[in-house]
Each structure stands twice: as structure tokens, then as C-alpha cells.
Scaffold this motif. Sequence first.
Motif, short mmCIF file in Angstrom:
data_model
loop_
_atom_site.label_atom_id
_atom_site.label_comp_id
_atom_site.label_asym_id
_atom_site.label_seq_id
_atom_site.Cartn_x
_atom_site.Cartn_y
_atom_site.Cartn_z
N LYS A 258 8.68 19.60 -73.61
CA LYS A 258 8.94 19.45 -75.04
C LYS A 258 7.92 20.26 -75.82
N TRP A 259 8.38 20.96 -76.85
CA TRP A 259 7.50 21.73 -77.72
C TRP A 259 7.64 21.20 -79.14
N THR A 260 6.50 20.89 -79.76
CA THR A 260 6.46 20.47 -81.17
C THR A 260 5.62 21.46 -81.94
N HIS A 261 6.21 22.06 -82.97
CA HIS A 261 5.43 22.95 -83.85
C HIS A 261 5.17 22.25 -85.17
N VAL A 262 3.92 22.29 -85.60
CA VAL A 262 3.50 21.70 -86.87
C VAL A 262 3.05 22.82 -87.80
N GLY A 263 3.66 22.91 -88.96
CA GLY A 263 3.26 23.92 -89.93
C GLY A 263 4.45 24.61 -90.56
N GLY A 264 4.36 24.85 -91.86
CA GLY A 264 5.40 25.56 -92.58
C GLY A 264 5.06 27.02 -92.72
N GLY A 265 5.58 27.64 -93.77
CA GLY A 265 5.26 29.04 -94.02
C GLY A 265 6.50 29.91 -94.13
N PRO A 266 6.32 31.14 -94.56
CA PRO A 266 7.46 32.02 -94.84
C PRO A 266 8.31 32.36 -93.63
N LEU A 267 7.75 32.28 -92.42
CA LEU A 267 8.51 32.62 -91.22
C LEU A 267 9.00 31.39 -90.47
N LEU A 268 8.98 30.23 -91.11
CA LEU A 268 9.38 29.01 -90.41
C LEU A 268 10.83 29.10 -89.93
N GLU A 269 11.74 29.41 -90.83
CA GLU A 269 13.15 29.44 -90.44
C GLU A 269 13.44 30.56 -89.46
N GLU A 270 12.79 31.69 -89.65
CA GLU A 270 12.97 32.80 -88.71
C GLU A 270 12.50 32.42 -87.31
N THR A 271 11.36 31.70 -87.23
CA THR A 271 10.85 31.26 -85.94
C THR A 271 11.75 30.21 -85.32
N THR A 283 17.85 23.88 -69.92
CA THR A 283 18.18 22.46 -70.03
C THR A 283 16.99 21.53 -69.97
N ASN A 284 15.87 21.97 -69.39
CA ASN A 284 14.70 21.10 -69.29
C ASN A 284 13.69 21.34 -70.41
N LEU A 285 14.11 22.05 -71.47
CA LEU A 285 13.21 22.36 -72.58
C LEU A 285 13.84 21.92 -73.90
N SER A 286 13.10 21.13 -74.67
CA SER A 286 13.52 20.74 -76.02
C SER A 286 12.40 21.11 -76.99
N PHE A 287 12.75 21.21 -78.28
CA PHE A 287 11.72 21.58 -79.25
C PHE A 287 12.08 21.01 -80.61
N GLU A 288 11.05 20.87 -81.44
CA GLU A 288 11.23 20.44 -82.83
C GLU A 288 10.22 21.16 -83.72
N PHE A 289 10.64 21.49 -84.93
CA PHE A 289 9.77 22.09 -85.93
C PHE A 289 9.58 21.06 -87.04
N ARG A 290 8.37 20.55 -87.17
CA ARG A 290 8.12 19.51 -88.16
C ARG A 290 7.87 20.06 -89.55
N GLY A 291 7.62 21.36 -89.66
CA GLY A 291 7.31 21.92 -90.97
C GLY A 291 5.94 21.48 -91.44
N TYR A 292 5.76 21.52 -92.75
CA TYR A 292 4.46 21.18 -93.33
C TYR A 292 4.12 19.71 -93.07
N VAL A 293 2.91 19.48 -92.59
CA VAL A 293 2.37 18.13 -92.39
C VAL A 293 1.02 18.09 -93.09
N PRO A 294 0.77 17.14 -93.98
CA PRO A 294 -0.54 17.06 -94.65
C PRO A 294 -1.68 17.03 -93.63
N HIS A 295 -2.78 17.67 -94.02
CA HIS A 295 -3.91 17.79 -93.10
C HIS A 295 -4.36 16.45 -92.55
N GLU A 296 -4.38 15.43 -93.41
CA GLU A 296 -4.89 14.14 -92.96
C GLU A 296 -3.97 13.47 -91.95
#
Length: 409
Positions: A258-271, A283-296
Motif C-alpha cells: 500500500k502506498w499513501t501520499h500526503v501533500g497537495g500542490g500543482p502536480l497532485l492530479e497529474e501525479t 493486483t497486490n498494490l493499492s494507493f491513496e492520495f490524501r492531498g493537503y494535511v495540516p502539519h500538526e
Amino acid sequence: MILTNAYPYLPGEQFIDDEIGFWAEHAEAHVTLMPAVAHGVPRDIPAGMAIDTTFTSGRLLGRLVAVLAALFDRMFRNELAHLWRTRKLGWRTGLRALLHSSKVLQQAGQLMRYTEKNGDIDVAYCYWNDTQSYAAILAKARGRVRRVVSRVHGVDLYEPRRYREYMPLKRQFIRGYDRIFVLSLHAAAYMQATYGALPEKLELIPLGVPFDDLLSQPSPAGCVHVVSVSFCLPVKRLGRIVDGLAMFARDNPGVAVKWTHVGGGPLLEETRSLAQRKLDGITNLSFEFRGYVPHEHVRRVFLEVPVDVLVNTSESEGTPVSMMEAMSTGVPVVAPDVGGISYVVSDRCGALMSGSPDGREISKAIARVALGEERDDLRANARQVIEKRFDASRNYRDFVSNVLSMGAT
């Protein structure tokens, strides 16, 4: 006076949140935050601190006047001469030189007006080594600021991160600081070699992260959770993470990845689209893009569910706080040997790759860290590195005391 880009206003500069409370421990430090831009409602700051928005008043008209003044100013002429000598002079670099020169003149004038109303500034602490710090040096030359100190990070340090590898004005002002605080030995060497900084004016005091007893847990057998934390920009080379994960998942078909990416930005949708295109069918790989997450809330990512490795593939970095935060919870890091990363990451607490790793190298590094026999040792060592070098309570107290001692002399 703490000069920032926007803090305590949003967005960005969230790492100042970890530092600001240590200034409040000193009653003798009358701290004023002076952001260059201020939109919306500011974040909470400790009692007793002030916010001044002098930099944000009269910006358009003042900038136009400053542009005209810069055209006839020696600062701008010197910058054009530098561009000519280095064969970087073009309409875009020339325009950047003019706009940066005008911004320095405008901000210096604003600082002068502030001191005329409020008295001289003992120490101007500049969070970025950029135009605000140059303006403070001009105000110092006019006798209204006693000391100018500055941090330097990544985007304000490494020339390859700028258009045509051009860092406006820094060489003209580098000798005017009373002290420059670098985050790694690599940064200190780069400042000396590239800009001619005086070694006696450089001091290594790293950033830090809050340190507690909470630890991330590794995934159960047969599973690997990979996390990446970054703004989605070309310099982050996020496509290489996609390539590395594709190879890792194919090389380990019995592992649920599983891959989780944290962070937004201008290339988010392209990525995101790139990941969907290249990882579809594995089939054995899943992923999610959480976008912007507050620092805290970023640290929670490593604590809420098991995490095995943080992956970074940037072309240029300072000393990334995201790596420190992951390692403080016991999560090892896979990252390229660029900028100040080697001051945080090594093969003893993760995997330090080449400066430009391909998918195969990234896959092998993830496998070693997440599946290898050293896994538990790497996790323990990652935590120890942060405890030794990057504990916020120690580093920020040392930094604040250092700056205050300069103001007292």
C-alpha cells in the motif's frame, strides 16, 4: 523581529509552529512577527507576542515606485553585471533581478518606517535567506537594526532549484549578516563555495521535531505500507516513486503493498493520473492520495496505522522535517543523497540512495528496509538519530538562546 513570508498567516511555514513556543519562554524577548503577506485569520501565537503587517501595506503603489528606484540603483546594476559574467543574462533573469531589487528596496523602506514609529530593532531574525533578510541588512547599514541573523533552508540555498540556476542578489548581501544558521554541514559548505559566506558567520543548529514516547508499528507479515510526504512539484520527482513501487510490487507478488501520499500542490492530479495509469493491473498494490494535511496532523499518519518506510525521491532538499517526523516514530527513510539529506538519513537508519535513483534502485531500497533482516534495527536506529540530533526541545532552545545572546551584546 521575526521576518517571515506569511507566518502566522496561512499557508506554509508550518514548521515555525514547532519553534515559536520556545521564544515565549523568555520574558525579556519582546517578539514581533512581521510577515510579507497576510491573508485571512492568523494562527494562534503565544501570549505576549505581536504581529505587525507593515510589509503588507501599500504594496502595489510602493512596488511601482521601488521598481523605478531599482532601475537606477547600484544593487540592480551589480546584479546585471553578475548575470553577464556568468552568461545567465536574459530577459527573464534580468526581470527577476529588477523585481528582487525593487522588493528589497521597498521592504527596506518599510522597515525604516516601522523603526521610526516603534524604535530600533535589536535583532532581525529572518526565517528565509531571501529579500526580507537583504532588506534588514540595508536597514542595519542605516543604523536602524543592530543585528541581522538568518536561517537558510533549501529553496533559498540551492541554485539548481531556481530558474537557470540563478539566485538573485545573495552574493551581494552574504557578508552583511551577523550570523547565518545552516541546517547541515553540506549547507555550510555550499554557502561558502557558492556565495562566499564567511565560515565564522555560519553556525550549524538543525531544525527539530517534538519528541515523545509514541512509536509507529511495522506491518504484519505479508504487508508493506509505504508513505511519501511532499508538495507535488517537479523537484520532488514523484514519478520515480511510482516506478519504484511498480517494480517492488512485481518483484514481491506475495506481499500486499500500500502506498499513501500526503501533500497537495500543482502536480497532485497529474501525479494521481500517472499512478493510475502505471499501477493499474498490479493486483497486490493499492494507493491513496490524501492531498493537503495540516502539519500538526502529519505525524498521525505514522501512528494511526502501521508504516514501514517513508520514501523521498527529490532532486534537491535541505534537511526535510518530514523525514525527522517519520524517524521520530521509528519509521526508517529511503531517500537520495542530495542536499542535506545525508545529515538525517544513512544506511544505518534507512537507505541512502544515489542522487538520481531509478525505479530499480528505489525498489531494492524499499525491500531492504521493509523486508530485510535489519528491519527492526533500522527502526530503532531511526528513532535514536532524532533523539540525538533533532529533538526540538533541545535544538530550538539552543537556537533561541543563541539569537538572544546576540541581541544582548
